[in-house]
Write a protein that holds these residues in place. Structure first.
Motif, PDB file in Angstrom:
ATOM      1  N   ALA A  57       0.827  -1.207   0.000  1.00  0.00           N
ATOM      2  CA  ALA A  57       0.000   0.000   0.000  1.00  0.00           C
ATOM      3  C   ALA A  57       0.861   1.257   0.000  1.00  0.00           C
ATOM      4  CB  ALA A  57      -0.935  -0.004   1.209  1.00  0.00           C
ATOM      5  N   VAL A  58       1.968   1.228   0.731  1.00  0.00           N
ATOM      6  CA  VAL A  58       2.883   2.374   0.756  1.00  0.00           C
ATOM      7  C   VAL A  58       3.426   2.636  -0.646  1.00  0.00           C
ATOM      8  CG1 VAL A  58       5.118   3.189   1.615  1.00  0.00           C
ATOM      9  CG2 VAL A  58       3.508   2.093   3.178  1.00  0.00           C
ATOM     10  N   GLY A  59       3.766   1.556  -1.366  1.00  0.00           N
ATOM     11  CA  GLY A  59       4.233   1.715  -2.737  1.00  0.00           C
ATOM     12  C   GLY A  59       3.145   2.253  -3.653  1.00  0.00           C
ATOM     13  N   TRP A  60       1.905   1.783  -3.480  1.00  0.00           N
ATOM     14  CA  TRP A  60       0.790   2.275  -4.303  1.00  0.00           C
ATOM     15  C   TRP A  60       0.545   3.768  -4.050  1.00  0.00           C
ATOM     16  CZ3 TRP A  60      -3.312  -2.134  -3.269  1.00  0.00           C
ATOM     17  CH2 TRP A  60      -2.823  -3.336  -3.825  1.00  0.00           C
ATOM     18  N   ALA A  61       0.809   4.212  -2.813  1.00  0.00           N
ATOM     19  CA  ALA A  61       0.578   5.621  -2.472  1.00  0.00           C
ATOM     20  C   ALA A  61       1.703   6.533  -2.952  1.00  0.00           C
ATOM     21  CB  ALA A  61       0.400   5.765  -0.959  1.00  0.00           C
ATOM     22  N   GLY A  62       2.731   5.951  -3.566  1.00  0.00           N
ATOM     23  CA  GLY A  62       3.812   6.753  -4.120  1.00  0.00           C
ATOM     24  C   GLY A  62       4.971   6.980  -3.187  1.00  0.00           C
ATOM     25  N   PHE A  63       5.052   6.207  -2.115  1.00  0.00           N
ATOM     26  CA  PHE A  63       6.154   6.351  -1.167  1.00  0.00           C
ATOM     27  C   PHE A  63       7.096   5.160  -1.294  1.00  0.00           C
ATOM     28  CE2 PHE A  63       2.437   8.465   0.681  1.00  0.00           C
ATOM     29  CZ  PHE A  63       2.924   9.745   0.847  1.00  0.00           C
ATOM     30  N   ASP A  64       8.222   5.235  -0.616  1.00  0.00           N
ATOM     31  CA  ASP A  64       9.212   4.159  -0.651  1.00  0.00           C
ATOM     32  C   ASP A  64       8.769   3.032   0.292  1.00  0.00           C
ATOM     33  OD1 ASP A  64      11.386   2.539  -0.851  1.00  0.00           O
ATOM     34  OD2 ASP A  64      12.819   3.941   0.047  1.00  0.00           O
ATOM     35  N   PRO A  65       8.463   1.826  -0.222  1.00  0.00           N
ATOM     36  CA  PRO A  65       8.032   0.724   0.659  1.00  0.00           C
ATOM     37  C   PRO A  65       9.073   0.360   1.708  1.00  0.00           C
ATOM     38  CG  PRO A  65       7.591   0.217  -1.659  1.00  0.00           C
ATOM     39  CD  PRO A  65       8.435   1.449  -1.637  1.00  0.00           C
ATOM     40  N   ALA A  66      10.357   0.597   1.392  1.00  0.00           N
ATOM     41  CA  ALA A  66      11.411   0.257   2.357  1.00  0.00           C
ATOM     42  C   ALA A  66      11.350   1.136   3.597  1.00  0.00           C
ATOM     43  CB  ALA A  66      12.781   0.376   1.697  1.00  0.00           C
ATOM     44  N   LYS A  67      10.687   2.297   3.481  1.00  0.00           N
ATOM     45  CA  LYS A  67      10.586   3.213   4.607  1.00  0.00           C
ATOM     46  C   LYS A  67       9.258   3.080   5.346  1.00  0.00           C
ATOM     47  CE  LYS A  67      13.761   6.640   2.657  1.00  0.00           C
ATOM     48  NZ  LYS A  67      13.935   8.047   2.228  1.00  0.00           N
ATOM     49  N   ALA A  68       8.488   2.030   5.046  1.00  0.00           N
ATOM     50  CA  ALA A  68       7.236   1.801   5.774  1.00  0.00           C
ATOM     51  C   ALA A  68       7.544   1.589   7.250  1.00  0.00           C
ATOM     52  CB  ALA A  68       6.513   0.586   5.195  1.00  0.00           C
ATOM     53  N   TRP A  92      -4.025   1.671   1.560  1.00  0.00           N
ATOM     54  CA  TRP A  92      -3.805   2.705   0.545  1.00  0.00           C
ATOM     55  C   TRP A  92      -4.818   3.837   0.696  1.00  0.00           C
ATOM     56  CZ3 TRP A  92      -7.313   4.047  -3.334  1.00  0.00           C
ATOM     57  CH2 TRP A  92      -6.841   4.985  -4.251  1.00  0.00           C
ATOM     58  N   PHE A  93      -6.071   3.479   1.021  1.00  0.00           N
ATOM     59  CA  PHE A  93      -7.117   4.485   1.219  1.00  0.00           C
ATOM     60  C   PHE A  93      -6.732   5.422   2.360  1.00  0.00           C
ATOM     61  CE2 PHE A  93     -10.984   5.837   3.445  1.00  0.00           C
ATOM     62  CZ  PHE A  93     -11.691   6.445   2.422  1.00  0.00           C
ATOM     63  N   PHE A  94      -6.224   4.865   3.461  1.00  0.00           N
ATOM     64  CA  PHE A  94      -5.836   5.691   4.606  1.00  0.00           C
ATOM     65  C   PHE A  94      -4.547   6.478   4.336  1.00  0.00           C
ATOM     66  CE2 PHE A  94      -8.241   2.364   7.156  1.00  0.00           C
ATOM     67  CZ  PHE A  94      -9.372   3.170   7.276  1.00  0.00           C
ATOM     68  N   LEU A  95      -3.613   5.850   3.622  1.00  0.00           N
ATOM     69  CA  LEU A  95      -2.362   6.539   3.312  1.00  0.00           C
ATOM     70  C   LEU A  95      -2.585   7.730   2.372  1.00  0.00           C
ATOM     71  CD1 LEU A  95      -0.043   3.449   2.812  1.00  0.00           C
ATOM     72  CD2 LEU A  95       0.362   5.270   4.465  1.00  0.00           C
ATOM     73  N   ALA A  96      -3.604   7.626   1.521  1.00  0.00           N
ATOM     74  CA  ALA A  96      -3.886   8.706   0.571  1.00  0.00           C
ATOM     75  C   ALA A  96      -4.356   9.977   1.275  1.00  0.00           C
ATOM     76  CB  ALA A  96      -4.936   8.249  -0.440  1.00  0.00           C
ATOM     77  N   LEU A 123       0.930   9.171   8.407  1.00  0.00           N
ATOM     78  CA  LEU A 123       0.326   8.011   9.053  1.00  0.00           C
ATOM     79  C   LEU A 123       1.417   7.138   9.647  1.00  0.00           C
ATOM     80  CD1 LEU A 123      -2.063   6.083   9.660  1.00  0.00           C
ATOM     81  CD2 LEU A 123      -1.708   5.090   7.393  1.00  0.00           C
ATOM     82  N   LEU A 124       1.361   6.921  10.959  1.00  0.00           N
ATOM     83  CA  LEU A 124       2.264   6.013  11.654  1.00  0.00           C
ATOM     84  C   LEU A 124       1.418   5.003  12.425  1.00  0.00           C
ATOM     85  CD1 LEU A 124       5.007   8.438  13.040  1.00  0.00           C
ATOM     86  CD2 LEU A 124       5.218   6.830  11.134  1.00  0.00           C
ATOM     87  N   PRO A 125       1.047   3.899  11.782  1.00  0.00           N
ATOM     88  CA  PRO A 125       0.160   2.937  12.456  1.00  0.00           C
ATOM     89  C   PRO A 125       0.853   2.279  13.640  1.00  0.00           C
ATOM     90  CG  PRO A 125       0.285   2.539  10.077  1.00  0.00           C
ATOM     91  CD  PRO A 125       1.390   3.475  10.427  1.00  0.00           C
TER      92      PRO A 125
END
Length: 271
Positions: free
Chosen positions: A58-69, A147-151, A165-167
């Motif tokens: 989802a982090v990748g879909w939102a346009g962020f770096d998945p490695a930094k999730a 992804w909905f929440f990250l957007a 967002l920091l779950p």
């Protein structure tokens, strides 16, 4: 007086045997869960990292770096109890075949042979359908929900502050476990309906006539047991409606088979 005592002893003997058998089956089921629990707790961090993969997608879909999730915990004991919950969840899932087989072995002696043969396919289908529901959550709905929440995040800039967002680990685990249990239970609908149709408690016409009520109930239940976002609510309601349609079709097949068997028996009697 002695005859009465003998009758009481004879009637109580089967009850004692059933209780002993029940205790034996419970011991095996609990032992299987305990072993699975210990194994899952030992690999608790690895299992949690496995459950975090949909969030990384989802982090990748939102346009962020998945490695930094990133996920956080705000209480010292929070991640420990999160691992305990993972171990309990994994223990139930892994030990379910053993638990189900122990239930079947306890019930089977009281069933006729044809009833045992009819019950066995449902014992196999139930965990398969649950895993199908869980897989749908893992590979599709959890990434979509996250992804909905990250957007909704704000990157900051002119006229707006940065909102990220920091779950929390416990809240993320509760979310994905709730979705897996919800979808897994919903996917049992054809099994439950088919069993009820076999014993004559529900029928094809009854299920078909209640279709509109089932659609409304599906959306209400989805709104109650899923997070307050349209993606997960619609995502649970639509498969529920589809599974209800499959249940109607299964009930029709069972009624046709029952009618054919009744007709065959009538032909044998008349001949």
């Amino acid at each position: 007086m002695s005859n009465t005592d003998d009758e009481i002893d004879k009637s109580s003997a089967p009850l004692i045997e059933h209780l002993i058998e029940l205790r034996r089956r419970l011991i095996w089921a609990l032992l299987a869960f305990f072993v699975a629990f210990l194994g899952c707790f030992h690999f608790g961090k690895q299992l949690f990292n496995l459950l975090v993969i949909p969030y990384q997608w989802a982090v990748g879909w939102a346009g962020f770096d998945p490695a930094k999730a990133q996920l956080i915990y705000t209480a010292p004991q929070e991640f420990f109890f999160t691992q305990v919950k993972i171990a309990m969840f994994g223990g139930i899932v892994i030990a379910f075949p053993v638990i189900a087989s122990q239930i079947y072995k306890f019930v089977a002696p009281g069933l006729y042979k044809n009833e045992r043969m009819a019950f066995l396919p449902f014992l196999i289908a139930s965990p398969i359908l649950f895993l199908m529901g869980g897989a749908l959550v893992y590979f599709f709905f959890t990434p979509m929900v996250m992804w909905f929440f990250l957007a909704m995040q704000q990157t900051g800039g002119a006229g707006e502050v940065q909102i990220s967002l920091l779950p929390k680990v416990s809240e993320y685990l509760s979310l994905i476990m709730t979705l897996i249990f919800a979808f897994g239970l919903v996917f049992q609908l054809p099994v439950v309906t088919t069993l009820l149709a076999r014993v004559g408690l529900v029928g094809y016409e009854g299920l078909r006539s209640k279709r509109k009520y089932a659609i409304v109930i599906a959306f209400i239940v989805a709104a109650v047991i899923t997070p307050p976002d349209p993606v997960s609510q619609i995502g649970l309601a639509l498969p529920t409606i589809l599974l209800y349609e499959i249940s109607i079709w299964m009930a029709r097949l069972i009624e046709k088979k029952r009618a054919a068997e009744t007709e065959a028996q009538s032909s044998e009697i008349s001949s």
